[in-house]
Design a protein around this motif. Structure first.
Motif, PDB file in Angstrom:
ATOM      1  N   THR A 232     -95.713 109.248  -1.131  1.00 26.36           N
ATOM      2  CA  THR A 232     -94.744 108.225  -0.744  1.00 26.36           C
ATOM      3  C   THR A 232     -93.370 108.549  -1.315  1.00 26.36           C
ATOM      4  N   ALA A 233     -93.338 109.022  -2.554  1.00 19.64           N
ATOM      5  CA  ALA A 233     -92.070 109.405  -3.173  1.00 19.64           C
ATOM      6  C   ALA A 233     -91.431 110.570  -2.435  1.00 19.64           C
ATOM      7  N   VAL A 234     -92.231 111.576  -2.080  1.00 19.97           N
ATOM      8  CA  VAL A 234     -91.693 112.742  -1.372  1.00 19.97           C
ATOM      9  C   VAL A 234     -91.136 112.326  -0.017  1.00 19.97           C
ATOM     10  N   ARG A 235     -91.874 111.490   0.711  1.00 20.09           N
ATOM     11  CA  ARG A 235     -91.370 111.026   2.005  1.00 20.09           C
ATOM     12  C   ARG A 235     -90.026 110.319   1.846  1.00 20.09           C
ATOM     13  N   THR A 236     -89.908 109.496   0.815  1.00 15.22           N
ATOM     14  CA  THR A 236     -88.664 108.763   0.592  1.00 15.22           C
ATOM     15  C   THR A 236     -87.522 109.708   0.233  1.00 15.22           C
ATOM     16  N   LEU A 237     -87.809 110.691  -0.610  1.00 15.00           N
ATOM     17  CA  LEU A 237     -86.781 111.660  -0.997  1.00 15.00           C
ATOM     18  C   LEU A 237     -86.339 112.518   0.189  1.00 15.00           C
ATOM     19  N   VAL A 238     -87.282 112.897   1.028  1.00 17.64           N
ATOM     20  CA  VAL A 238     -86.936 113.682   2.227  1.00 17.64           C
ATOM     21  C   VAL A 238     -86.054 112.857   3.155  1.00 17.64           C
ATOM     22  N   GLU A 239     -86.395 111.603   3.350  1.00 15.05           N
ATOM     23  CA  GLU A 239     -85.597 110.733   4.210  1.00 15.05           C
ATOM     24  C   GLU A 239     -84.187 110.543   3.665  1.00 15.05           C
ATOM     25  N   ALA A 240     -84.060 110.529   2.353  1.00 18.39           N
ATOM     26  CA  ALA A 240     -82.748 110.310   1.741  1.00 18.39           C
ATOM     27  C   ALA A 240     -81.828 111.504   1.910  1.00 18.39           C
ATOM     28  N   GLY A 241     -82.406 112.688   2.100  1.00 21.82           N
ATOM     29  CA  GLY A 241     -81.590 113.884   2.246  1.00 21.82           C
ATOM     30  C   GLY A 241     -80.801 114.171   0.984  1.00 21.82           C
ATOM     31  N   SER A 242     -79.512 114.392   1.127  1.00 24.55           N
ATOM     32  CA  SER A 242     -78.685 114.713  -0.043  1.00 24.55           C
ATOM     33  C   SER A 242     -78.266 113.466  -0.813  1.00 24.55           C
ATOM     34  N   ASP A 243     -78.497 112.294  -0.240  1.00 24.99           N
ATOM     35  CA  ASP A 243     -78.108 111.046  -0.885  1.00 24.99           C
ATOM     36  C   ASP A 243     -79.290 110.448  -1.641  1.00 24.99           C
ATOM     37  N   ARG A 244     -79.719 111.127  -2.703  1.00 21.54           N
ATOM     38  CA  ARG A 244     -80.895 110.681  -3.446  1.00 21.54           C
ATOM     39  C   ARG A 244     -80.496 109.802  -4.627  1.00 21.54           C
ATOM     40  N   THR A 245     -79.675 108.818  -4.359  1.00 24.06           N
ATOM     41  CA  THR A 245     -79.276 107.886  -5.410  1.00 24.06           C
ATOM     42  C   THR A 245     -80.305 106.759  -5.491  1.00 24.06           C
TER      43      THR A 245
ATOM     44  N   GLU B 203     -79.781 103.678  -5.324  1.00 19.32           N
ATOM     45  CA  GLU B 203     -79.435 102.682  -4.318  1.00 19.32           C
ATOM     46  C   GLU B 203     -79.979 103.066  -2.945  1.00 19.32           C
ATOM     47  N   LYS B 204     -79.827 104.322  -2.558  1.00 16.89           N
ATOM     48  CA  LYS B 204     -80.317 104.775  -1.254  1.00 16.89           C
ATOM     49  C   LYS B 204     -81.833 104.753  -1.210  1.00 16.89           C
ATOM     50  N   LEU B 205     -82.477 105.202  -2.274  1.00 18.60           N
ATOM     51  CA  LEU B 205     -83.935 105.222  -2.319  1.00 18.60           C
ATOM     52  C   LEU B 205     -84.490 103.799  -2.253  1.00 18.60           C
ATOM     53  N   SER B 206     -83.846 102.868  -2.919  1.00 21.52           N
ATOM     54  CA  SER B 206     -84.271 101.470  -2.857  1.00 21.52           C
ATOM     55  C   SER B 206     -84.155 100.938  -1.433  1.00 21.52           C
ATOM     56  N   GLU B 207     -83.083 101.268  -0.782  1.00 26.43           N
ATOM     57  CA  GLU B 207     -82.869 100.837   0.602  1.00 26.43           C
ATOM     58  C   GLU B 207     -83.975 101.356   1.513  1.00 26.43           C
ATOM     59  N   LEU B 208     -84.334 102.612   1.340  1.00 25.42           N
ATOM     60  CA  LEU B 208     -85.370 103.209   2.184  1.00 25.42           C
ATOM     61  C   LEU B 208     -86.740 102.601   1.895  1.00 25.42           C
ATOM     62  N   LEU B 209     -87.045 102.386   0.625  1.00 25.53           N
ATOM     63  CA  LEU B 209     -88.343 101.814   0.270  1.00 25.53           C
ATOM     64  C   LEU B 209     -88.464 100.377   0.781  1.00 25.53           C
ATOM     65  N   THR B 210     -87.409  99.614   0.659  1.00 25.25           N
ATOM     66  CA  THR B 210     -87.421  98.235   1.143  1.00 25.25           C
ATOM     67  C   THR B 210     -87.730  98.187   2.639  1.00 25.25           C
ATOM     68  N   ALA B 211     -87.212  99.155   3.369  1.00 22.00           N
ATOM     69  CA  ALA B 211     -87.382  99.185   4.824  1.00 22.00           C
ATOM     70  C   ALA B 211     -88.672  99.862   5.272  1.00 22.00           C
ATOM     71  N   THR B 212     -89.444 100.401   4.328  1.00 22.15           N
ATOM     72  CA  THR B 212     -90.662 101.125   4.679  1.00 22.15           C
ATOM     73  C   THR B 212     -91.640 100.231   5.426  1.00 22.15           C
ATOM     74  N   LYS B 213     -92.168 100.730   6.533  1.00 16.02           N
ATOM     75  CA  LYS B 213     -93.179 100.007   7.307  1.00 16.02           C
ATOM     76  C   LYS B 213     -94.514 100.740   7.324  1.00 16.02           C
ATOM     77  N   SER B 214     -94.492 102.036   7.151  1.00 20.53           N
ATOM     78  CA  SER B 214     -95.701 102.852   7.239  1.00 20.53           C
ATOM     79  C   SER B 214     -96.264 103.123   5.853  1.00 20.53           C
ATOM     80  N   GLY B 215     -97.553 102.830   5.666  1.00 24.57           N
ATOM     81  CA  GLY B 215     -98.190 103.028   4.382  1.00 24.57           C
ATOM     82  C   GLY B 215     -98.586 104.464   4.127  1.00 24.57           C
ATOM     83  N   ALA B 216     -99.056 104.726   2.924  1.00 24.28           N
ATOM     84  CA  ALA B 216     -99.479 106.073   2.547  1.00 24.28           C
ATOM     85  C   ALA B 216    -100.840 106.392   3.142  1.00 24.28           C
TER      86      ALA B 216
END
Length: 426
Positions: A349-362, A364-377
């Protein structure tokens, strides 16, 4: 659907702080590959499966690692080292075959809680003071999470793989990817919707706060659904369970729910159920599926077990399980079941989130992506919906699976592949 396990069934460990503290130890080596390991699929197939899930690339990662925080409870009487081992296997797969994250390897910066809340606080301070860490994974930590989350104070996102305490369910900027210890709704739904029970016996421990709370919650849910509940309790020193079981009504009920975790309790209840010739369905937690229980009974009790993930004893039941088993076996990780899948799922799950964030791995960005996550591990609930449980905002799901053990390594999927109480994503 029926499946026959060719390996040891999963070892399930305590899911709550109260229960864990009542045990002398909460970990054990179990879930070895056994005779059917080769059927789990090839390593390249495993890599392909998790490449699809994470969105990662191919080949070996190189360069400066991306650091991810890792916090887990191990080293004391209550210990979950297998969760760290499965996380390490996931990291190896990502770095050796999935090209890491953007070509860079990932690295777990580990902090261990052993016995105290203070150590949870220290781990949080370590995660916050390390500028290389933008994302933290919590393995299984029924001790120390109160101080850990209080100190983190939402400043960096935390993926909680197996929520075990109330703190895990309400912490700011935390994301529970499994139901963990919060499966009361699953028990209620299963006995009312699948078993269609009108009268239920309920047996739970009376000197453990977590077991008392779960028993109260299950009873309340069943009674709200119009089910009559005959509840009885036992203590941590109970050795003969005939009297407590008799007090539940035995075969006068349509089903019996057993809230038990420790092997002695699981063994004692199973023996009493057999002695009293209780023929109605018995529903318990996967914490009663362990080598200690099998050794004590000669086989696992023929009950229906509630799982927060797919049964990893059955590689043919799911491509996700097959790929997981292949990876674990390649990296010589013997315990495939119990709470081991939590660490693996957390890393992916962490790797998927980091890949989605691309170069913006802050953070704040990671929190935004996790909050919006719909698909489980993979292996876990396929749907997540953070915010679906207003009083437990950090939980993304309360759904689980049910498997019935029929003896001699044969399991039946009790709900035909469906998740119980699957959360609806908006």
């Amino acid at each position: 659907m029926k499946f026959t396990s060719t390996s040891r069934a999963p070892l399930a460990l305590a899911l709550s702080i109260g229960v864990c503290l009542a045990l002398t130890a909460c970990s054990s080596g179990d879930g070895s590959a056994g005779a059917g390991a080769e059927s789990a699929g090839s390593t390249s197939e495993a890599a392909a499966f998790y490449r699809d899930f994470t969105g990662a690339g191919e080949g070996k990662a190189q360069g400066e690692p991306i650091t991810v925080g890792w916090v887990n409870l191990e080293g004391g009487d209550v210990s979950f080292p297998e969760v760290t081992e499965s996380a390490e296997a996931a990291v190896a797969l990502v770095n050796e075959e999935l090209g890491g994250v953007g070509g860079r390897p990932i690295e777990l910066r580990k902090c261990t809680i052993v016995t105290s809340e203070e150590q949870g606080q220290a781990c949080a301070q370590e995660m916050l003071n390390d500028d290389e860490i933008d994302l933290v994974i919590e393995g299984v930590a029924p001790i120390g999470t109160g101080a850990f989350h209080q100190t983190m104070a939402g400043r960096k996102p935390v993926i909680v793989t197996n929520p075990t305490t109330v703190a895990d369910t309400v912490a700011a900027n935390s994301y529970g990817i499994s139901a963990g210890a919060f499966t009361s709704e699953t028990y209620s739904s299963y006995v009312t919707e699948t078993v269609r029970a009108k009268t239920v016996g309920l047996l739970n421990r009376n000197d453990d706060p977590a077991a008392v709370a779960q028993g109260k919650r299950i009873r309340g849910l069943l009674e709200t659904a119009g089910v009559k509940v005959n509840q009885s309790t036992y203590s941590g020193t109970t050795s003969d369970f005939t009297a407590p079981l008799t007090a539940t009504g035995g075969n006068s009920n349509d089903a019996l729910i057993v809230v038990a975790v420790s092997p002695p309790a699981c063994i004692g209840v199973a023996k009493a159920v057999k002695q009293m010739a209780i023929s109605k369905p018995v529903i318990g937690g996967f914490t009663c599926v362990s080598e200690a229980v099998r050794d004590g009974l000669g086989d696992f009790a023929p009950w229906t077990y509630i799982y927060t993930y797919e049964n990893t004893a059955l590689p043919e039941a799911s491509p996700a399980v097959s790929a997981y088993r292949t990876t674990m076996e390649k990296h010589d990780k013997e315990q495939l079941g119990g709470l081991a899948p939590a660490g693996f799922a957390g890393v992916m799950t962490a790797v998927r989130t980091l890949v989605e964030a691309g170069s913006d791995r802050t953070p704040e960005k990671l929190s935004e992506l996790l909050t919006a996550t719909k698909s489980g591990a993979p292996m876990f609930s396929p749907v997540l919906a953070f915010g679906a449980f207003p009083e437990e905002g950090a939980l993304g799901t309360k759904s689980a699976r049910a498997y019935t053990y029929e003896g001699n390594g044969t399991w039946e999927d009790a709900t035909d592949g469906k998740w119980i109480n699957e959360v609806k994503s908006s």
